[in-house]
Design a protein around this motif. Structure first.
Motif, PDB file in Angstrom:
ATOM      1  N   THR A 232      21.078   9.011  36.610  1.00 18.37           N
ATOM      2  CA  THR A 232      22.505   8.803  36.854  1.00 18.37           C
ATOM      3  C   THR A 232      23.138   7.997  35.727  1.00 18.37           C
ATOM      4  OG1 THR A 232      22.020   6.798  38.155  1.00 18.37           O
ATOM      5  CG2 THR A 232      22.288   8.884  39.369  1.00 18.37           C
ATOM      6  N   TRP A 233      24.452   8.148  35.591  1.00 14.07           N
ATOM      7  CA  TRP A 233      25.234   7.433  34.586  1.00 14.07           C
ATOM      8  C   TRP A 233      25.946   6.258  35.252  1.00 14.07           C
ATOM      9  CZ3 TRP A 233      25.401   9.173  29.447  1.00 14.07           C
ATOM     10  CH2 TRP A 233      24.806  10.413  29.218  1.00 14.07           C
ATOM     11  N   ASP A 234      25.789   5.082  34.677  1.00 11.86           N
ATOM     12  CA  ASP A 234      26.454   3.894  35.193  1.00 11.86           C
ATOM     13  C   ASP A 234      27.791   3.735  34.468  1.00 11.86           C
ATOM     14  OD1 ASP A 234      27.302   1.492  36.138  1.00 11.86           O
ATOM     15  OD2 ASP A 234      25.524   0.342  35.520  1.00 11.86           O
ATOM     16  N   LEU A 235      28.837   4.203  35.072  1.00 17.75           N
ATOM     17  CA  LEU A 235      30.155   4.187  34.446  1.00 17.75           C
ATOM     18  C   LEU A 235      30.789   2.803  34.476  1.00 17.75           C
ATOM     19  CD1 LEU A 235      31.580   7.563  35.825  1.00 17.75           C
ATOM     20  CD2 LEU A 235      30.272   7.139  33.725  1.00 17.75           C
ATOM     21  N   GLU A 236      30.152   1.879  35.193  1.00 19.95           N
ATOM     22  CA  GLU A 236      30.649   0.503  35.229  1.00 19.95           C
ATOM     23  C   GLU A 236      29.890  -0.407  34.264  1.00 19.95           C
ATOM     24  OE1 GLU A 236      30.560  -0.873  39.236  1.00 19.95           O
ATOM     25  OE2 GLU A 236      31.948   0.666  39.974  1.00 19.95           O
ATOM     26  N   SER A 237      28.929   0.126  33.552  1.00 19.69           N
ATOM     27  CA  SER A 237      28.199  -0.659  32.569  1.00 19.69           C
ATOM     28  C   SER A 237      29.189  -1.182  31.519  1.00 19.69           C
ATOM     29  CB  SER A 237      27.136   0.219  31.909  1.00 19.69           C
ATOM     30  OG  SER A 237      26.117  -0.549  31.332  1.00 19.69           O
ATOM     31  N   PHE A 433      38.756   7.558  31.518  1.00 21.73           N
ATOM     32  CA  PHE A 433      37.401   8.077  31.300  1.00 21.73           C
ATOM     33  C   PHE A 433      36.590   8.064  32.588  1.00 21.73           C
ATOM     34  CE2 PHE A 433      33.045   6.475  30.879  1.00 21.73           C
ATOM     35  CZ  PHE A 433      32.419   7.619  30.378  1.00 21.73           C
ATOM     36  N   VAL A 434      36.623   6.945  33.306  1.00 23.88           N
ATOM     37  CA  VAL A 434      35.839   6.830  34.547  1.00 23.88           C
ATOM     38  C   VAL A 434      36.284   7.894  35.544  1.00 23.88           C
ATOM     39  CG1 VAL A 434      35.364   5.369  36.542  1.00 23.88           C
ATOM     40  CG2 VAL A 434      35.324   4.395  34.238  1.00 23.88           C
ATOM     41  N   LYS A 435      37.582   8.063  35.707  1.00 18.99           N
ATOM     42  CA  LYS A 435      38.090   9.071  36.644  1.00 18.99           C
ATOM     43  C   LYS A 435      37.648  10.474  36.230  1.00 18.99           C
ATOM     44  CE  LYS A 435      42.442  10.676  38.745  1.00 18.99           C
ATOM     45  NZ  LYS A 435      42.253  12.105  38.430  1.00 18.99           N
ATOM     46  N   ASP A 436      37.813  10.795  34.937  1.00 19.22           N
ATOM     47  CA  ASP A 436      37.466  12.118  34.414  1.00 19.22           C
ATOM     48  C   ASP A 436      35.960  12.365  34.504  1.00 19.22           C
ATOM     49  OD1 ASP A 436      37.871  14.581  33.288  1.00 19.22           O
ATOM     50  OD2 ASP A 436      38.191  13.855  31.248  1.00 19.22           O
ATOM     51  N   ALA A 437      35.164  11.381  34.071  1.00 18.53           N
ATOM     52  CA  ALA A 437      33.711  11.542  34.083  1.00 18.53           C
ATOM     53  C   ALA A 437      33.176  11.677  35.501  1.00 18.53           C
ATOM     54  CB  ALA A 437      33.054  10.355  33.379  1.00 18.53           C
TER      55      ALA A 437
END
Length: 448
Positions: A232-237, A433-437
């Protein structure tokens, strides 16, 4: 401003095709008859390099009592055109036997079941023992298997015009932080009136915005953005926001060539025109730049290249970050899962990935060796910049990722385009970016 978060003539058949040939012709894998395997190349440098090696391979196979022929499909395409066309062929089961592909394609196509696992082949090949451990790790996908063998490797750094900066009286020592480098770039801008640095950004650069710009910046300051255990990708990193802020700062200071980055082929006015002319003094670039871009036979040669151009490591982005190089595995050879001649295909891959054939390809493409036994093999041994890049691989940073890399690349390109167009600052670009990703990845690939 203080920042706190800052890849000649030849005898093989060349098909200059508008479409792809299907899977290879000839007898089956276990037949006594001849076998013909296919490989596709889409860049003239690779077409010439692979074409040069085919006669030697066919002769070597004949010595071993194997009748294997290679058909080279030459079709000049952009990366995006190749990816679209090859995806269609893989879905239809009509792809060439051997594929020369980038990392993101290997990730996506192996996950979709389009590529043949190479593990059993590699276990029986003593050449695999000579690949650097970091390269082996980088080529291992999330299911524990290897699907492509790197045709070269390299380090992405900041290339800079040592001659121009010296003439301007600007410090050319390694910048320790981006604060330090930005101060120098502002000094250059004040003295020249130009935009002194290019880092891939925006949608026009395609996957290069992620692979050659954003990811090297992110991976050097934050190695936790992808979790290989949960895929998984941590978009909050925290590194994401820091990199978007950096792009925003470079734009707000007038240091990035925004109009050029929004050109349909942004590498042309920046890396092929202004950097060779000395009008852009710093460029994010990989090892291949020494040959493919600015070498004597490159896209736009720089006379006296090694006297005029040198490299910095990427500066630290956040407090406590150290300068670093970013590893790149470049392209890799893979085998279509639907190939009828997998053993023959791997014989070709082994040949291309060993000794003089590999040395010649690396010199042609300006890539460093991913193996530890090529430093004394000509013509690779005669290329000091490539030898140095090979040494640098041992200390460079690399973060292994998996499914979703294409979606992340798309979201990063869109968000950085917002910065270029003035629609967003760093925080707003990160939020977009977070919303799109999140939408592109879907819930299974986003870390909760």
């Amino acid at each position: 401003m203080k920042r706190t978060h800052v890849i000649a003539a030849f005898t093989a058949t060349v098909v200059a095709a508008a479409g792809l040939a299907g899977c290879s012709a000839g007898g089956g894998e276990g037949s006594d008859g001849p076998v013909t395997i296919t490989i596709m190349e889409t860049k003239q440098t690779n077409i010439d390099a692979i074409g040069k090696e085919i006669p030697g391979f066919e002769a070597e196979m004949k010595k071993q009592g194997k009748d294997i022929k290679v058909e080279l499909i030459a079709d000049i395409l952009t990366d995006e055109q190749f990816k679209t066309k090859m995806t269609q062929q893989l879905i239809a089961g009509q792809a060439p036997d051997v594929l020369d592909i980038g990392e993101n394609m290997a990730i996506a196509w192996s996950s979709a079941g389009y590529l043949e696992p190479l593990d059993d082949h590699l276990e029986e090949w003593d050449g695999w023992d000579h690949y650097y451990p970091a390269v082996k790790e980088a080529m291992t996908r999330q299911d524990g298997s290897i699907y492509s063998l790197p045709s070269g490797a390299g380090v992405l750094n900041l290339f800079y015009r040592q001659d121009i900066l010296t003439e301007l009286g600007v410090d050319t020592s390694q910048p320790e932080t981006w604060d330090d480098l930005i101060a120098r770039l502002v000094e250059v801008k004040e003295k020249t009136g130009g935009t002194p640095i290019v880092i891939p950004a925006g949608t026009a650069w395609g996957g290069g915005t992620w692979g050659e710009g954003f990811q090297p910046l992110l991976g050097g300051t934050d190695t936790e953005y992808y979790d290989p255990e949960t895929d998984t990708w941590d978009l909050e990193s925290p590194g994401w926001r820091a990199v978007f802020d950096l792009y925003a700062d470079l734009v707000s200071e007038g240091l990035l060539p925004v109009a050029d980055l929004q050109n349909p082929n942004p590498w042309e006015p920046t890396k092929y025109e202004k950097f060779p002319a000395g009008e852009i003094q710093v460029a994010a670039q990989g090892t291949w730049g020494w040959k493919f871009d600015w070498g004597p036979e490159g896209a736009t040669p720089i006379e006296g290249l090694t006297e005029k151009v040198s490299t910095w490591q990427w500066p630290g982005l956040r407090d406590g970050d150290e300068p670093y190089g970013w590893s790149s595995t470049g392209g890799g050879y893979a085998i279509s899962a639907d190939s009828e001649h997998k053993e023959a295909a791997f014989e070709f891959i082994k040949y291309l990935s060993s000794g003089k054939p590999l040395a010649e390809q690396l010199v042609a493409s300006g890539a460093a060796s991913a193996r530890d036994d090529l430093d004394d093999v000509a013509p690779y041994s005669e290329e000091p910049q490539l030898l140095q890049a090979g040494e640098d691989l041992a200390d460079s940073v690399y973060v292994v990722t998996g499914d979703g890399a294409d979606q992340i690349a798309q979201a990063v390109a869109t968000a950085t385009e917002m910065i270029l167009s003035g629609q967003a600052d760093g925080e707003q670009a990160y939020e977009a970016f977070v919303k799109d990703a999140t939408e592109l990845l879907g819930p299974t690939l986003v870390k909760e």
